[in-house]
Enzyme design. Structure first.
Site, mmCIF file in Angstrom:
data_model
loop_
_atom_site.group_PDB
_atom_site.id
_atom_site.type_symbol
_atom_site.label_atom_id
_atom_site.label_comp_id
_atom_site.label_asym_id
_atom_site.label_seq_id
_atom_site.Cartn_x
_atom_site.Cartn_y
_atom_site.Cartn_z
ATOM 1 C CG HIS A 137 -1.901 -1.077 1.281
ATOM 2 N ND1 HIS A 137 -2.843 -1.303 0.304
ATOM 3 C CD2 HIS A 137 -2.061 -2.057 2.200
ATOM 4 C CE1 HIS A 137 -3.563 -2.363 0.624
ATOM 5 N NE2 HIS A 137 -3.114 -2.850 1.749
ATOM 6 C CG HIS A 176 -6.436 -5.291 2.228
ATOM 7 N ND1 HIS A 176 -5.995 -6.299 3.078
ATOM 8 C CD2 HIS A 176 -7.477 -4.702 2.867
ATOM 9 C CE1 HIS A 176 -6.734 -6.309 4.177
ATOM 10 N NE2 HIS A 176 -7.646 -5.357 4.083
#
Ligand code: FKS
Ligand code: ZN
Length: 548
Positions: A137, A176
């Site tokens: 991320h 994710h």
């Protein structure tokens, strides 16, 4: 030759944790690494790996992706008070800082780069880096989602720069979306980024519009970002396998990477509080296995997420079993993909149809794939001779049997039947001119059938004049070892001994090189076959349309 599997871990990376109350971050605990490494030791897997020491990443490593101002800011965190750390953290989302996290982030990145160095220099064939903080991320100038430096994105830039690698495939099976990785390579055709992720029509974190299936990359990078959104939870093994068979693997074989990097997050496994999916830990043995014949076996897996300590530890062990070449457990009772998965599958395939020839059609065809699935009942009705047939199954009788199968005068002895249900495929080919047709038929038709049929034995027969060239044959032999716990019997009527033996001994098949499109007129046969069979074989479905 199998140079072994690297395992990179250092307990220093367990020495940071959340120092204040933050519900979003409390799941990211040091125990994640402790139980993962502990399970590998307990199961005797750590000892079977080549232990490679971590190193500290340098500024130059970090600056391959991140900005100087971001690095300078993070460099100050070891000297911050608790209040200053809280303050510093507020500028980012769902991440926390700690006096020791900068040190651990350099070790996590250093561990990743040690892994790719050892794989690229041939010291080992593949490996796993057990690291925290995770990376996928984090962005050029921002931390996000427990991530400080983008370990895998930096590794991709690093191998391009240091080893002149032309094409890198990044497979992100974490639940994710690794937006940081996507942003790093959206206009870069040399890095293919594949990610599936819980999305729920943008209602799930990080709630980005650019995580959806229609975001495919920009400019020269168009087509080199593949986003598979899961719009429902409780996805199962067959949903994951369907995406591999009908999206990732066909494109990956066409792309033909020189190196495969895996953002190995295990929050996509059952029991995880973040993912809320239902895929079992053993699926990671299959996902890993299915990627291991790419890039000549050069595969680097780097830990990302995973918050249910039990399924995390099991999933890590399943992954390492496959990296070591152990046969994957049988993919028990697979059903077809659910409608939501089929919808995502169809959307992704149509979004990428114009970039990848394998998705234009099911894969070209120089091969007539005759699939006779001889189930027990069929055989009993049509083929069993008088009941007193008792001869033992010998290889010669098997060869004789196959000859008869070839001529469709099948005579199956009773005991042969009882030992194994037969999944009989004869792959006739008119020459090996285009491996692409064959591989696409294997990926889009043969493997889904095989996984759903879940045979206890795979009998692979090379019929005379099959014309399948060695490297393709090795790919087939390698891929089929994902079935029947690797119980594969190869009957060769043509000297193809060496490549077959090396594949049966677990060596990765050589890369087939970039696969070009094959003449479209060959495609109907596979499509017709798929249409005919998909009513009974759900894993062949790619859309919920009657004729896709
Ligand atoms: N209910 C808590 C909300 C948490 N929202 C942030 C989730 C971050 C996921 C991080 C990860 O698992 O993707 C990584 F691999 F990076 F570790
Ligand atoms: Zn995750």
């Amino acid at each position: 030759v199998n140079m072994g599997t690297a395992l990179i871990y250092d307990e220093e990376m367990t020495r940071y944790k959340l120092l204040w109350v933050d519900p979003a971050c409390k799941i990211e605990v040091p125990e994640r690494l402790v139980v993962s490494y502990g399970a590998l030791v307990e199961n005797g897997l750590a000892d079977r790996c080549v232990s490679i020491p971590v190193r500290e990443a340098t500024d130059a490593d970090i600056l391959l992706v991140h900005s100087e101002e971001y690095l300078e800011a993070v460099k100050k965190t070891p000297y911050m008070t608790l209040e200053e750390l809280k303050e510093f953290t507020l500028q980012y989302g769902d991440v926390y800082f700690h006096p020791n996290i900068y040190h651990c982030a350099k070790l996590a990145l250093g561990a990743t780069l040690q892994l790719v160095d050892n794989v690229m220099t041939g010291k080992v064939r593949n490996g796993l880096a057990l690291v925290r903080p995770p990376g996928h991320h984090s962005m050029r100038s921002a931390a996000s989602g427990f991530c400080i430096f983008n370990n895998v994105a930096i590794a991709a830039q690093y191998v391009k720069q240091k080893y002149g690698v032309k094409r890198v495939l990044i497979v992100d099976w974490d639940i994710h979306h690794g937006q940081g990785v996507q942003y790093s390579f959206e206009d870069d055709p040399s890095v293919l980024y594949f990610s599936w992720h819980r999305y729920e029509h943008q209602k799930f974190w990080p709630n980005l519009r650019e995580s959806d299936f229609d975001v495919v990359g920009k400019e020269k990078g168009a087509g080199s970002t593949i986003n598979v959104p899961w719009n429902k939870v409780k996805m199962q093994n067959s949903d994951y396998l369907s995406i591999f068979f009908h999206v990732l693997l066909p494109v990956a074989y066409e792309f033909s990477p020189d190196l495969v990097l895996v953002c190995a997050g295990f929050d996509s496994a059952i029991g995880d509080p973040e993912g809320e999916m239902c895929a079992t830990p053993d699926i990671f043995a299959h996902l890993t296995h299915l990627l291991m014949n790419l890039a000549g076996g050069k595969l680097c897996a780097v830990l990302e997420g995973g918050y249910n300590l039990k399924s995390l530890a099991q999933s890590v062990c399943q992954t390492v079993h496959s990296l070591l070449g152990d046969p994957a457990p049988r993919p028990a009772n697979l059903e077809g993909p659910c409608n939501s998965a089929l919808e995502s599958l169809q959307c992704v395939r149509s979004a990428h149809r114009k970039y990848w020839s394998c998705l234009k059609h099911a894969g070209s065809l120089k091969y007539t794939l005759i699939v006779n699935v001889l189930s027990f009942s069929t055989i009993r009705e049509n083929f069993i001779k008088d009941a007193d047939d008792k001869d033992a199954v010998t290889l010669s009788s098997l060869i004789a049997l196959v000859d008869k199968m070839e001529k469709n005068e099948v005579v199956l002895t009773r005991d042969l039947l009882y030992s194994n249900l037969f999944f009989y495929i004869s792959v006739l080919s008119q020459g090996c001119s285009d491996a692409s047709g064959f591989i696409q038929a294997v990926l889009g038709l043969l493997l889904p059938l095989g996984y759903e049929y879940d045979p206890s034995l795979v009998l692979l027969v090379q019929t005379p004049g099959s014309g399948i060239c060695d490297s393709v044959w090795q790919q087939l032999t390698g891929l089929l070892q994902g079935l029947a716990q690797g119980h594969i019997l190869v009957l060769m009527q043509r000297t193809c001994i060496d490549p077959t033996c090396s594949s049966l001994l677990g060596d990765a098949a050589p890369s087939l090189g970039q696969l070009h499109a094959a003449p479209p007129e060959d495609v109907e046969a596979v499509e017709n076959l798929r249409q005919r069979l998909k009513a009974d074989w759900k894993l062949l479905q790619t859309t919920d349309e009657p004729d896709d």
